[in-house]
Design a protein around this motif. Structure first.
Motif, mmCIF file in Angstrom:
data_model
loop_
_atom_site.group_PDB
_atom_site.id
_atom_site.type_symbol
_atom_site.label_atom_id
_atom_site.label_comp_id
_atom_site.label_asym_id
_atom_site.label_seq_id
_atom_site.Cartn_x
_atom_site.Cartn_y
_atom_site.Cartn_z
ATOM 1 N N UNK A 143 15.449 -1.251 -3.822
ATOM 2 C CA UNK A 143 14.061 -0.859 -3.581
ATOM 3 C C UNK A 143 13.133 -2.055 -3.786
ATOM 4 N N UNK A 144 11.901 -1.892 -3.336
ATOM 5 C CA UNK A 144 10.901 -2.947 -3.438
ATOM 6 C C UNK A 144 10.686 -3.369 -4.896
ATOM 7 N N UNK A 145 10.534 -2.395 -5.795
ATOM 8 C CA UNK A 145 10.270 -2.708 -7.208
ATOM 9 C C UNK A 145 11.417 -3.481 -7.846
ATOM 10 N N UNK A 162 0.827 -1.195 0.000
ATOM 11 C CA UNK A 162 0.000 0.000 0.000
ATOM 12 C C UNK A 162 0.867 1.252 0.000
ATOM 13 N N UNK A 163 0.270 2.355 -0.384
ATOM 14 C CA UNK A 163 0.955 3.647 -0.351
ATOM 15 C C UNK A 163 2.099 3.726 -1.338
ATOM 16 N N UNK A 164 3.173 4.410 -0.914
ATOM 17 C CA UNK A 164 4.331 4.610 -1.782
ATOM 18 C C UNK A 164 5.460 3.630 -1.460
ATOM 19 N N UNK A 165 5.108 2.530 -0.782
ATOM 20 C CA UNK A 165 6.148 1.578 -0.374
ATOM 21 C C UNK A 165 6.860 0.946 -1.563
ATOM 22 N N UNK A 166 6.192 0.860 -2.702
ATOM 23 C CA UNK A 166 6.849 0.243 -3.861
ATOM 24 C C UNK A 166 8.064 1.050 -4.318
ATOM 25 N N UNK A 167 8.090 2.364 -4.050
ATOM 26 C CA UNK A 167 9.244 3.179 -4.419
ATOM 27 C C UNK A 167 10.138 3.496 -3.227
ATOM 28 N N UNK A 168 9.574 3.515 -2.008
ATOM 29 C CA UNK A 168 10.331 3.977 -0.847
ATOM 30 C C UNK A 168 10.905 2.854 0.012
#
Length: 152
Positions: free
Chosen positions: A97-99, A74-80
């Motif tokens: 990073x997550x991505x 959720x949120x901006x976790x995929x980039x942060x």
């Protein structure tokens, strides 16, 4: 000669053993939130969903997770959100990073999340070995007749 009475301890603790029959579960991680999925799986792996639960006993559950590359956050976790690893050498810290990790090794995201929710001792390491994660829809455990575990 007086006879001595033999004293026995009447107050003994009885713990019910968990059955040795393995139960296999299959979880589809497609479009599921990482944290919710991980907490439910850790809860099931530890055996907290059965009434004979005791924190020092190993449960009899094996869990298979499929479609791990389609997990959501959720949120901006995929980039942060960052994942760190260290080679043990000076200057050997690598961050990702997550991505990037999701594209490279999608299984490691779920492994890292669930491992953090299990006990940090021998029991936690044994329970983690009962978890199998696959990035695609196929898995080699079809002979065990797994049960679908519905996690919303």
């Amino acid at each position: 000669m007086t006879q001595q009475k033999r004293v026995t301890n009447i107050n003994k603790t009885f713990t019910k053993k968990i059955s040795q029959n393995l139960t296999w579960y299959v979880v589809d991680a497609k479009e599921k939130n990482l944290g919710r999925l991980s907490s439910k799986i850790a809860h099931t792996l530890m055996g907290k969903d059965i009434k004979e639960y005791s924190p020092f006993q190993e449960s009899n559950k094996q869990i298979i997770i499929i479609n791990s590359k389609y997990i959501n956050v959720t949120g901006k976790k995929d980039k942060q959100k960052t994942y760190k690893r260290h080679s043990g050498r000076p200057g050997g810290l690598k961050t990702e990073t997550f991505n990037k990790l999701k594209n490279r090794i999608p299984n490691r995201i779920i492994e890292h999340s669930i491992k953090g929710m299990l006990p940090k001792n021998n029991l936690g390491r044994k329970l983690f070995k009962k978890l199998k994660i696959y990035s695609e829809n196929q898995h080699p455990h079809a002979a065990q007749q797994p049960i679908e575990l519905n996690i919303k």
